[in-house]
Design a protein around this motif. Sequence first.
Motif, PDB file in Angstrom:
ATOM      1  N   GLN A  92     -38.935   2.779  -8.320  1.00 50.92           N
ATOM      2  CA  GLN A  92     -39.000   4.132  -8.886  1.00 50.92           C
ATOM      3  C   GLN A  92     -38.129   5.112  -8.100  1.00 50.92           C
ATOM      4  N   LYS A  93     -37.735   6.178  -8.775  1.00 44.80           N
ATOM      5  CA  LYS A  93     -37.069   7.299  -8.114  1.00 44.80           C
ATOM      6  C   LYS A  93     -38.116   8.128  -7.418  1.00 44.80           C
ATOM      7  N   PRO A  94     -37.809   8.984  -6.448  1.00 41.09           N
ATOM      8  CA  PRO A  94     -36.595   8.917  -5.661  1.00 41.09           C
ATOM      9  C   PRO A  94     -36.643   7.667  -4.784  1.00 41.09           C
ATOM     10  N   ASN A 131     -34.779   6.771 -15.379  1.00 39.81           N
ATOM     11  CA  ASN A 131     -34.924   6.568 -16.818  1.00 39.81           C
ATOM     12  C   ASN A 131     -34.439   7.715 -17.689  1.00 39.81           C
ATOM     13  N   PHE A 132     -34.237   8.932 -17.110  1.00 43.54           N
ATOM     14  CA  PHE A 132     -33.927  10.064 -17.996  1.00 43.54           C
ATOM     15  C   PHE A 132     -32.649   9.811 -18.800  1.00 43.54           C
ATOM     16  N   ARG A 133     -31.633   9.178 -18.178  1.00 38.09           N
ATOM     17  CA  ARG A 133     -30.385   8.945 -18.909  1.00 38.09           C
ATOM     18  C   ARG A 133     -30.595   7.938 -20.050  1.00 38.09           C
ATOM     19  N   ASP A 162     -48.157  22.155 -16.036  1.00 36.56           N
ATOM     20  CA  ASP A 162     -48.898  21.875 -14.802  1.00 36.56           C
ATOM     21  C   ASP A 162     -48.712  20.405 -14.397  1.00 36.56           C
ATOM     22  N   VAL A 163     -47.591  20.148 -13.717  1.00 38.12           N
ATOM     23  CA  VAL A 163     -47.327  18.766 -13.286  1.00 38.12           C
ATOM     24  C   VAL A 163     -48.227  18.355 -12.119  1.00 38.12           C
ATOM     25  N   TYR A 164     -48.806  19.347 -11.447  1.00 33.60           N
ATOM     26  CA  TYR A 164     -49.604  19.051 -10.247  1.00 33.60           C
ATOM     27  C   TYR A 164     -50.948  18.392 -10.609  1.00 33.60           C
ATOM     28  N   ALA A 185     -51.636  15.860 -12.719  1.00 39.08           N
ATOM     29  CA  ALA A 185     -51.558  14.391 -12.695  1.00 39.08           C
ATOM     30  C   ALA A 185     -50.875  13.877 -11.433  1.00 39.08           C
ATOM     31  N   GLN A 186     -50.070  14.727 -10.797  1.00 36.30           N
ATOM     32  CA  GLN A 186     -49.305  14.290  -9.619  1.00 36.30           C
ATOM     33  C   GLN A 186     -49.511  15.306  -8.490  1.00 36.30           C
ATOM     34  N   PRO A 187     -50.726  15.334  -7.909  1.00 39.77           N
ATOM     35  CA  PRO A 187     -51.037  16.382  -6.911  1.00 39.77           C
ATOM     36  C   PRO A 187     -50.101  16.370  -5.707  1.00 39.77           C
ATOM     37  N   TYR A 188     -49.528  15.204  -5.373  1.00 43.16           N
ATOM     38  CA  TYR A 188     -48.640  15.109  -4.211  1.00 43.16           C
ATOM     39  C   TYR A 188     -47.400  15.989  -4.372  1.00 43.16           C
ATOM     40  N   LEU A 189     -47.064  16.367  -5.617  1.00 43.85           N
ATOM     41  CA  LEU A 189     -45.869  17.197  -5.833  1.00 43.85           C
ATOM     42  C   LEU A 189     -46.026  18.582  -5.222  1.00 43.85           C
ATOM     43  N   ALA A 190     -47.282  19.026  -5.053  1.00 44.10           N
ATOM     44  CA  ALA A 190     -47.531  20.359  -4.479  1.00 44.10           C
ATOM     45  C   ALA A 190     -47.534  20.325  -2.959  1.00 44.10           C
ATOM     46  N   GLU A 196     -35.962  16.940  -5.518  1.00 46.54           N
ATOM     47  CA  GLU A 196     -36.220  15.529  -5.208  1.00 46.54           C
ATOM     48  C   GLU A 196     -36.979  14.819  -6.335  1.00 46.54           C
ATOM     49  N   ASP A 197     -37.859  15.548  -7.003  1.00 43.58           N
ATOM     50  CA  ASP A 197     -38.725  14.923  -8.018  1.00 43.58           C
ATOM     51  C   ASP A 197     -38.118  14.948  -9.414  1.00 43.58           C
ATOM     52  N   LEU A 198     -37.604  16.095  -9.817  1.00 42.93           N
ATOM     53  CA  LEU A 198     -37.170  16.297 -11.201  1.00 42.93           C
ATOM     54  C   LEU A 198     -35.664  16.525 -11.290  1.00 42.93           C
ATOM     55  N   GLY A 199     -35.160  17.355 -10.364  1.00 46.69           N
ATOM     56  CA  GLY A 199     -33.719  17.634 -10.346  1.00 46.69           C
ATOM     57  C   GLY A 199     -32.909  16.354 -10.212  1.00 46.69           C
ATOM     58  N   SER A 205     -36.681  24.475 -13.314  1.00 42.75           N
ATOM     59  CA  SER A 205     -37.776  25.344 -12.885  1.00 42.75           C
ATOM     60  C   SER A 205     -39.106  24.786 -13.360  1.00 42.75           C
ATOM     61  N   TYR A 206     -40.089  24.809 -12.466  1.00 43.52           N
ATOM     62  CA  TYR A 206     -41.479  24.577 -12.871  1.00 43.52           C
ATOM     63  C   TYR A 206     -42.281  25.864 -12.692  1.00 43.52           C
ATOM     64  N   ALA A 207     -41.575  27.004 -12.675  1.00 44.47           N
ATOM     65  CA  ALA A 207     -42.251  28.278 -12.441  1.00 44.47           C
ATOM     66  C   ALA A 207     -42.019  29.244 -13.594  1.00 44.47           C
ATOM     67  N   GLY A 248     -40.916  11.022 -25.097  1.00 44.17           N
ATOM     68  CA  GLY A 248     -39.484  10.783 -24.876  1.00 44.17           C
ATOM     69  C   GLY A 248     -39.258  10.053 -23.561  1.00 44.17           C
ATOM     70  N   ILE A 249     -40.006  10.460 -22.539  1.00 45.49           N
ATOM     71  CA  ILE A 249     -39.931   9.772 -21.246  1.00 45.49           C
ATOM     72  C   ILE A 249     -40.472   8.353 -21.400  1.00 45.49           C
ATOM     73  N   GLN A 250     -41.576   8.220 -22.119  1.00 47.94           N
ATOM     74  CA  GLN A 250     -42.190   6.888 -22.261  1.00 47.94           C
ATOM     75  C   GLN A 250     -41.249   5.920 -22.975  1.00 47.94           C
TER      76      GLN A 250
END
Length: 340
Positions: free
Chosen positions: A93-95, A122-124, A156-158, A160-165, A173-176, A227-229, A286-288
């Motif tokens: 998996q990335k990163p 996988n995004f591409r 709210d990505v945090y 399902a993925q609390p480590y992102l916060a 690193e995560d999305l960019g 942005s996630y803000a 789309g990601i799936q």
Amino acid sequence: MLRGGLIGCGFFAANQLHAWRDQDGAGIVAICDTDPARLGATGDAFGIAARYTDAAAMLAAERLDFVDIATTPPSHRALVELAARHGVPVICQKPLAATLADAAAMVAACDAAGVAMMVHENFRWQAPIRALKAVIDDGRIGTPFFARFAFRSGFDVYAAQPYLAEGDRFIIEDLGIHILDVARFVMGEAATLTCRTQRVNPAIRGEDVATILLGHASGATSVVDCSYATPIHDELFPQTLIEVDGDRGRVRLGADYRLTIEDRTRIEERDASPPLLPWAERPWHGIQESVAAIQHHWVECLRAGRAPDTSGCDNLRTLGLVDAAYRSAATGRTLDVDPR
Ligand code: NAD
Ligand code: 89Y
């Protein structure tokens, strides 16, 4: 059938396991997680009996044609190197790693062992992004000179993925990383990079906004903005909006997967929505679907003895842009990046 072992039975691994079930000629025969509860729940949900809490034990006991690593980054290097020592091809998996040095060591370990390596970038592989790329490859807009890749959300990505916060680094690193990879895929390699970051949400540690300017080796320019803000009424997560200007026309991937192709004489609109696989859930579909697509690519490449498009070696370039983005944001400088 190619026999795969999956390591890491967390949030995203469920997508990978669903998609593996549908692959012709490959499947997951063993799973591993250090957390026995997650291991048990995943094994029961996907009917996989061979379960391990230690990846070394899994690799020693099972005859595997590949491993699929779906853990978070701190474990990636040790697990990739473990697979390489066993001579087993590996998807990670990335990163790929937190540092370029670790990532380069992982790629070198797989090279030295002669095993194939693919980063699950996988995004591409998202169907709407491939549809946009096909328009450019068909010559419909001429030579691209400008592009914008925008991912702006308040989702709210945090949850399902609390480590992102929790990390010092977040959105680049995560999305960019995905969006930079898509920029490479669509516009070719970058030669220079400038980046500014912001943290808008005070409840997280890392940056949740990044604006990146790429100067491509071709002479084209791209803006990658994430942005996630951004509080948005009509939330578009996880859509990447893209516009590419060429010397003969323009192509845009707009909200809700509207693909617009225009030149001086006409404008054409298409629905480029990704398919909704039977196990998929909006808005993640789309990601799936791109997970299924990249797995299919891996199986084809493994059978043909070909390097995957997002091989470890290829992904060092995307990771190089991530690294440069953080350095540029820290120093306020425009940096040269290696466009080879
Ligand atoms: P998660 O924390 O939900 O799951 C990770 C799992 O790995 C946990 O169950 C943990 O117990 C297990 N684990 C950790 N170290 C291990 C080890 N050494 N051996 C065995 N198991 C171990 O994380 P997640 O949200 O599923 O993210 C996993 C990875 O997927 C991350 O790298 C993340 O960036 C990536 N991800 C990718 C996409 C995408 O679209 N490509 C989307 C979301 C997440
Ligand atoms: O982890 C991220 C990813 O790879 O795609 C979206 C995500 O789940 C949250 O940013």
